[in-house]
Design an enzyme around this catalytic site. Structure first.
Site, PDB file in Angstrom:
ATOM      1  N   SER A  80       0.829  -1.199   0.000  1.00 47.23           N
ATOM      2  CA  SER A  80       0.000   0.000   0.000  1.00 47.23           C
ATOM      3  C   SER A  80       0.874   1.265   0.000  1.00 47.23           C
ATOM      4  O   SER A  80       1.732   1.413  -0.874  1.00 47.23           O
ATOM      5  CB  SER A  80      -0.954  -0.049   1.198  1.00 47.23           C
ATOM      6  OG  SER A  80      -1.927   0.965   1.126  1.00 47.23           O
TER       7      SER A  80
ATOM      8  N   ASP B  54      -8.495  -3.208  -7.119  1.00 46.06           N
ATOM      9  CA  ASP B  54      -8.070  -2.786  -5.781  1.00 46.06           C
ATOM     10  C   ASP B  54      -8.783  -1.470  -5.458  1.00 46.06           C
ATOM     11  O   ASP B  54      -8.594  -0.477  -6.159  1.00 46.06           O
ATOM     12  CB  ASP B  54      -6.549  -2.589  -5.765  1.00 46.06           C
ATOM     13  CG  ASP B  54      -5.990  -2.274  -4.383  1.00 46.06           C
ATOM     14  OD1 ASP B  54      -6.673  -1.591  -3.597  1.00 46.06           O
ATOM     15  OD2 ASP B  54      -4.860  -2.702  -4.097  1.00 46.06           O
TER      16      ASP B  54
ATOM     17  N   HIS C  59      -7.326  -5.320  -1.557  1.00 43.01           N
ATOM     18  CA  HIS C  59      -6.128  -4.509  -1.329  1.00 43.01           C
ATOM     19  C   HIS C  59      -5.043  -5.387  -0.729  1.00 43.01           C
ATOM     20  O   HIS C  59      -5.092  -5.760   0.442  1.00 43.01           O
ATOM     21  CB  HIS C  59      -6.488  -3.368  -0.379  1.00 43.01           C
ATOM     22  CG  HIS C  59      -5.402  -2.360  -0.193  1.00 43.01           C
ATOM     23  ND1 HIS C  59      -4.688  -1.840  -1.245  1.00 43.01           N
ATOM     24  CD2 HIS C  59      -4.910  -1.766   0.933  1.00 43.01           C
ATOM     25  CE1 HIS C  59      -3.822  -0.962  -0.788  1.00 43.01           C
ATOM     26  NE2 HIS C  59      -3.911  -0.908   0.529  1.00 43.01           N
TER      27      HIS C  59
END
Length: 494
Positions: A214, A430, A459
């Site tokens: 991320s 995502d 994610h």
């Protein structure tokens, strides 16, 4: 073209100059790490902790210092040990000391870090500057502000943007007057990347490998751009665009939600025993109906913005789909109370002041944010029309529009200069770091990177996402054996 080229050349010059400053600071460092017990809230079997000192401002390496807390899960196989693997779970604002042990044990009860990787590296976690057991930052957020979190609320109209602007100004003022305001200009991704190189130096390693998720992908991209020759094997899982977590990245949450929701709708339609619908179209219509209902008729603790935000968080992982079914049924006023999935309010609220505060310090310190309130109102109107499920959240105004300090340096420009040692992993759908941003980072890296795209949603890919053997083998094969794909690859759904 001339202006763009001039800006690019200036950014390249800044990268070279700042890397040189970091080199000088690193050369001056020589402290060895003394490993010991971890703090009580971090302790896990096999995990050791320590702290190192780093410059607050790398332009003044002999000036004020701050602490960075680090952890180690040591390789138990010296014959196979390759070096160190720094890991970061994202954020910004997330702690990282426990993350090596979480990866070993299976984050969220999922797949575990393979033994071949555990043998190959000492797994190194760290609380980034400003976070947790490192020198922390604060905005003195109230419990109500913590509940609002770090994602702007979904704005129904221009008046909602004005209302949010007042809340955003209050947070910015609190950050500016807090006890850690002296750190405001320096809690940035670039400085955290320089801290990573200080960790490398303190550990006595010529290079580091890295696995970031991320926001951690942007941190890894900045590190390997500033220090390409000190980067070994770099994994970037679920990538932001090359500008990091800026306003453009937040506006991608609208299309990200819209592209991801059909995965949930298909799942819910196939489940018996609930009233959401028996086709994806019916499930989608029910969601939109409930969102509109709570927009128009909020109840204590739940309005349209909160409804959408909870739904957004539950789209991160397929494992949360049953919870999302329960949530939607539970907030449907047409259902009897017995059918509702009630949440207890008896448990004490978690203290997220540091997590949310450090999120603002980094995102506001990294980028120059728009400051025009009418501009935010226009973008909200556009994104609400294009992506009605969540578009008017990411485009809403936040504290960065009123931040008391400006970025002290231009962003690090991600380029293809350096060895081909970056492996990017990316789901097609995502919601938080959509494919559109990852493709821009992939293009910026050029031949430095390979990207494995997975026909999946959610994610996170490696260990934290939906199991996919093709994707897992790609990461493990690279970390343990150095097998970087010869070209970009695609993994089919499993």
């Amino acid at each position: 073209m001339r202006t763009v080229l001039s800006m690019a050349l200036a950014a390249m010059a800044v990268v070279s100059a700042t890397a040189g400053v970091a080199d000088a600071a690193t050369a001056a460092s020589g402290a060895s790490v003394q490993w010991g017990a971890c703090p009580a809230d971090v302790t896990k079997p096999g995990l050791q902790c320590s702290t190192i000192e780093v410059p607050l401002d790398y332009r003044r390496p002999d000036g004020r210092k701050i602490e960075v807390a680090i952890s180690r899960l040591a390789s138990q196989n010296p014959a196979k040990r390759r070096g160190v693997l720094l890991v970061n779970q994202g954020g910004p604002g997330e702690t990282g000391l426990r993350w090596p042990a979480d990866l070993r044990d299976g984050p969220g009860g999922g797949a575990k870090l393979p033994q071949s990787v555990l043998d190959s590296y000492d797994i190194i976690g760290f609380d980034p500057r400003g976070v947790g057991h490192s020198t922390p930052v604060t905005c003195d957020l109230t419990q109500e502000q913590q509940v609002r979190g770090n994602i702007p609320p979904y704005a129904r109209d221009a008046a909602d943007v004005v209302k949010q602007s007042e809340a955003a100004k209050a947070v910015a003022r609190q950050c500016a007057t807090s006890s850690s305001a002296w750190m405001l200009p320096y809690v940035t991704t670039a400085n955290t990347a320089r801290d990573m190189d200080q960790i490398r130096e303190a550990l006595g390693e010529p290079k580091i490998s890295y696995d970031g998720y991320s926001y951690g992908t942007y941190l890894g991209a900045v590190y390997t751009t500033l220090f390409p020759q000190r980067s070994d094997r770099i994994i970037l899982d679920s990538s932001l665009g090359p500008g990091g977590l800026d306003y453009d990245a937040m506006r991608l949450w609208g299309p990200g939600f819209q592209e991801r929701f059909p995965d949930f709708a298909e799942y819910a339609a196939a489940q018996p025993g609930h009233p959401l619908g028996t086709t994806p179209a019916q499930v989608t219509a029910k969601f939109n109906q409930l969102a509109d209902l709570y927009d128009r008729h909020p109840v204590p603790g739940l309005d349209g913005a909160a409804f959408r935000l909870v739904s957004f968080s539950l789209l991160y992982n397929n494992k949360a789909f049953p919870k999302m079914v329960n949530f939607l049924v539970g907030v449907d006023p047409s259902q009897p109370p017995a059918a509702a999935a009630k949440q207890s309010n008896d448990a004490p609220a978690a203290d997220n002041n540091n997590t949310i505060s450090s999120f603002f310090y980094v995102t506001c310190g990294d980028s120059s944010w728009p400051t025009s309130l009418p501009g935010y109102q226009l973008n909200v109107a556009v994104d609400r029309a294009r992506y009605p499920m969540f578009g008017a959240a990411g485009s809403n105004v936040g504290p960065c529009a009123y931040w008391p300090s400006k970025p002290v340096e231009p962003k690090v420009r991600i380029t293809g200069d350096g060895p081909s040692n970056v492996l990017m992993m990316q789901n097609l759908r995502d919601p938080a770091t959509p494919l559109a941003g990852a493709l821009k980072t992939r293009a910026a890296f050029g031949n430095r990177a390979r990207m494995v795209t997975v026909d999946g949603g959610g994610h996170g890919v490696y260990l934290v996402g939906q199991a996919n053997t093709c994707a897992s083998d790609a990461v493990t094969g690279y970390l343990a054996n150095g097998r970087l794909p010869a070209h970009d690859e695609f993994c089919a759904a499993e």
